[in-house]
Write a protein that holds these residues in place. Structure first.
Motif, PDB file in Angstrom:
ATOM      1  N   LYS A  16       0.833  -1.212   0.000  1.00 22.78           N
ATOM      2  CA  LYS A  16       0.000   0.000   0.000  1.00 22.78           C
ATOM      3  C   LYS A  16       0.864   1.256   0.000  1.00 22.78           C
ATOM      4  CE  LYS A  16      -3.789  -2.054   2.620  1.00 22.78           C
ATOM      5  NZ  LYS A  16      -4.482  -2.052   3.922  1.00 22.78           N
ATOM      6  N   ARG A  17       1.886   1.264   0.831  1.00 19.60           N
ATOM      7  CA  ARG A  17       2.752   2.440   0.912  1.00 19.60           C
ATOM      8  C   ARG A  17       3.547   2.630  -0.374  1.00 19.60           C
ATOM      9  NH1 ARG A  17       0.873   1.065   5.208  1.00 19.60           N
ATOM     10  NH2 ARG A  17       0.532   2.439   6.971  1.00 19.60           N
ATOM     11  N   HIS A  18       4.016   1.544  -0.930  1.00 21.89           N
ATOM     12  CA  HIS A  18       4.783   1.636  -2.176  1.00 21.89           C
ATOM     13  C   HIS A  18       3.914   2.199  -3.300  1.00 21.89           C
ATOM     14  CE1 HIS A  18       6.711   0.029  -5.878  1.00 21.89           C
ATOM     15  NE2 HIS A  18       7.795   0.434  -5.238  1.00 21.89           N
ATOM     16  N   GLU A  19       2.711   1.671  -3.422  1.00 26.28           N
ATOM     17  CA  GLU A  19       1.793   2.128  -4.469  1.00 26.28           C
ATOM     18  C   GLU A  19       1.379   3.586  -4.279  1.00 26.28           C
ATOM     19  OE1 GLU A  19      -1.447  -0.669  -4.583  1.00 26.28           O
ATOM     20  OE2 GLU A  19      -0.103  -2.331  -5.085  1.00 26.28           O
ATOM     21  N   SER A  20       1.402   4.077  -3.047  1.00 30.35           N
ATOM     22  CA  SER A  20       1.013   5.461  -2.756  1.00 30.35           C
ATOM     23  C   SER A  20       2.193   6.428  -2.782  1.00 30.35           C
ATOM     24  CB  SER A  20       0.338   5.533  -1.376  1.00 30.35           C
ATOM     25  OG  SER A  20      -0.822   4.743  -1.365  1.00 30.35           O
ATOM     26  N   PRO A  63       8.627 -12.026   5.593  1.00 30.92           N
ATOM     27  CA  PRO A  63       8.823 -11.817   4.156  1.00 30.92           C
ATOM     28  C   PRO A  63       9.679 -10.574   3.906  1.00 30.92           C
ATOM     29  CG  PRO A  63       6.651 -11.057   4.793  1.00 30.92           C
ATOM     30  CD  PRO A  63       7.259 -11.695   6.015  1.00 30.92           C
ATOM     31  N   SER A  64      10.596 -10.693   2.972  1.00 29.46           N
ATOM     32  CA  SER A  64      11.408  -9.534   2.604  1.00 29.46           C
ATOM     33  C   SER A  64      10.524  -8.495   1.914  1.00 29.46           C
ATOM     34  CB  SER A  64      12.507  -9.969   1.641  1.00 29.46           C
ATOM     35  OG  SER A  64      13.205  -8.840   1.145  1.00 29.46           O
ATOM     36  N   ILE A  65      10.893  -7.228   2.067  1.00 30.56           N
ATOM     37  CA  ILE A  65      10.197  -6.162   1.345  1.00 30.56           C
ATOM     38  C   ILE A  65      11.052  -5.636   0.197  1.00 30.56           C
ATOM     39  CG2 ILE A  65       8.846  -5.538   3.385  1.00 30.56           C
ATOM     40  CD1 ILE A  65      10.604  -2.940   3.523  1.00 30.56           C
ATOM     41  N   THR A  66      12.151  -6.347  -0.109  1.00 26.95           N
ATOM     42  CA  THR A  66      13.054  -5.874  -1.163  1.00 26.95           C
ATOM     43  C   THR A  66      12.438  -5.967  -2.553  1.00 26.95           C
ATOM     44  OG1 THR A  66      14.172  -8.040  -1.217  1.00 26.95           O
ATOM     45  CG2 THR A  66      15.179  -6.286   0.115  1.00 26.95           C
ATOM     46  N   ASP A  67      11.328  -6.677  -2.707  1.00 29.47           N
ATOM     47  CA  ASP A  67      10.647  -6.676  -4.007  1.00 29.47           C
ATOM     48  C   ASP A  67      10.004  -5.321  -4.280  1.00 29.47           C
ATOM     49  OD1 ASP A  67       8.829  -7.305  -1.893  1.00 29.47           O
ATOM     50  OD2 ASP A  67       7.370  -8.020  -3.365  1.00 29.47           O
ATOM     51  N   LYS A  68       9.741  -4.552  -3.225  1.00 31.61           N
ATOM     52  CA  LYS A  68       9.172  -3.204  -3.366  1.00 31.61           C
ATOM     53  C   LYS A  68      10.204  -2.118  -3.087  1.00 31.61           C
ATOM     54  CE  LYS A  68       5.111  -4.707  -4.314  1.00 31.61           C
ATOM     55  NZ  LYS A  68       4.574  -4.535  -5.659  1.00 31.61           N
ATOM     56  N   TYR A  69      11.094  -2.371  -2.126  1.00 31.85           N
ATOM     57  CA  TYR A  69      12.104  -1.391  -1.725  1.00 31.85           C
ATOM     58  C   TYR A  69      13.456  -2.099  -1.662  1.00 31.85           C
ATOM     59  CZ  TYR A  69       8.129   1.489  -0.264  1.00 31.85           C
ATOM     60  OH  TYR A  69       6.962   2.226  -0.233  1.00 31.85           O
ATOM     61  N   ALA A  72      16.024  -1.955   1.226  1.00 37.64           N
ATOM     62  CA  ALA A  72      15.768  -2.655   2.486  1.00 37.64           C
ATOM     63  C   ALA A  72      16.704  -3.842   2.686  1.00 37.64           C
ATOM     64  CB  ALA A  72      14.317  -3.120   2.542  1.00 37.64           C
ATOM     65  N   PHE A  73      17.428  -4.264   1.635  1.00 37.32           N
ATOM     66  CA  PHE A  73      18.295  -5.432   1.779  1.00 37.32           C
ATOM     67  C   PHE A  73      19.353  -5.220   2.854  1.00 37.32           C
ATOM     68  CE2 PHE A  73      21.349  -3.228  -0.910  1.00 37.32           C
ATOM     69  CZ  PHE A  73      22.585  -3.748  -0.514  1.00 37.32           C
ATOM     70  N   VAL A  74      19.830  -4.001   3.004  1.00 33.80           N
ATOM     71  CA  VAL A  74      20.844  -3.712   4.032  1.00 33.80           C
ATOM     72  C   VAL A  74      20.252  -3.951   5.417  1.00 33.80           C
ATOM     73  CG1 VAL A  74      22.265  -1.893   5.059  1.00 33.80           C
ATOM     74  CG2 VAL A  74      22.029  -2.039   2.567  1.00 33.80           C
ATOM     75  N   ASP A  89      13.682 -14.491   1.102  1.00 31.33           N
ATOM     76  CA  ASP A  89      13.657 -13.876  -0.230  1.00 31.33           C
ATOM     77  C   ASP A  89      14.231 -12.466  -0.281  1.00 31.33           C
ATOM     78  OD1 ASP A  89      12.475 -16.209  -1.253  1.00 31.33           O
ATOM     79  OD2 ASP A  89      10.453 -15.476  -0.808  1.00 31.33           O
ATOM     80  N   ILE A  90      15.300 -12.211   0.486  1.00 33.44           N
ATOM     81  CA  ILE A  90      15.980 -10.915   0.397  1.00 33.44           C
ATOM     82  C   ILE A  90      16.645 -10.834  -0.982  1.00 33.44           C
ATOM     83  CG2 ILE A  90      17.743  -9.392   1.387  1.00 33.44           C
ATOM     84  CD1 ILE A  90      17.438 -10.954   4.038  1.00 33.44           C
ATOM     85  N   ALA A  91      16.432  -9.748  -1.697  1.00 30.92           N
ATOM     86  CA  ALA A  91      16.954  -9.615  -3.061  1.00 30.92           C
ATOM     87  C   ALA A  91      18.473  -9.771  -3.118  1.00 30.92           C
ATOM     88  CB  ALA A  91      16.533  -8.270  -3.655  1.00 30.92           C
TER      89      ALA A  91
END
Length: 131
Positions: A16-20, A63-69, A72-74, A89-91
Motif C-alpha cells: 500500500k505504501r509503495h503504491e502510494s 517476508p522480505s520487502i526488497t521486491d518493493k524497496y 531494504a536489503f541492508v 527472499d531478500i533480493a
C-alpha cells in the motif's frame, strides 16, 4: 505515527505504501519480551509512518520487502545477523555474512541472571507438562 500490525499483514501494508509513493526509510529491530519487535519506517511529504510487528521469534519467517524497496536489503541482512530474525527472499542476501560478528545474534544476548531465570521457568513448565 506507529501502527501495530501482524506479521501476516506486513507485505500488504508495505505494498500500500509503495503504491502510494511512500519512501522506505529504515527497519529497526528491538528486543522485546517475547521476541524481536520490527519497526518499518516510511516517509512521504514530510510525514513519517511506522509499521510495528511485535514479538517475532526465530521460528517465524518474515517476508522480505526488497521486491518493493530494494534498499531494504541492508536492513534485512542486518536484522538477520544481529537479531536472528529469519527473513526470506531478500533480493541481495548475504546469508548470515553481512557482519563479521564474534557470536551469532549478538543483539539478543541476555544477562546470565535473566538466562538462568528463563531456564528455571522452562524447567518448571516442562515438569508441569510431564506430570
Amino acid at each position: 505515527m506507529f501502527k501495530t500490525i501482524t506479521l501476516s499483514k506486513l507485505h500488504d501494508e508495505v505494498d500500500k505504501r509503495h503504491e502510494s509513493g511512500w519512501r522506505f526509510v529504515q527497519l529497526l529491530g528491538v528486543n522485546g519480551k517475547r521476541g524481536v519487535d520490527l519497526v518499518y519506517s516510511f516517509m512521504k511529504d514530510g510525514k513519517l509512518e511506522n509499521l510495528k510487528v511485535k514479538s517475532v521469534t526465530s521460528k517465524q519467517t518474515v517476508p522480505s520487502i526488497t521486491d518493493k524497496y530494494l534498499a531494504a536489503f541492508v536492513f534485512e541482512n542486518e536484522t538477520h545477523d544481529l537479531f536472528g530474525v529469519n527473513i526470506k527472499d531478500i533480493a541481495i542476501d548475504f546469508k548470515g555474512k553481512f557482519y563479521n560478528v564474534a557470536q551469532d545474534e549478538p543483539m539478543t544476548i541476555i544477562s546470565p541472571e535473566v538466562k538462568a531465570r528463563e531456564e528455571r521457568l522452562k524447567k518448571v513448565k516442562e515438569a508441569k507438562k510431564n506430570g
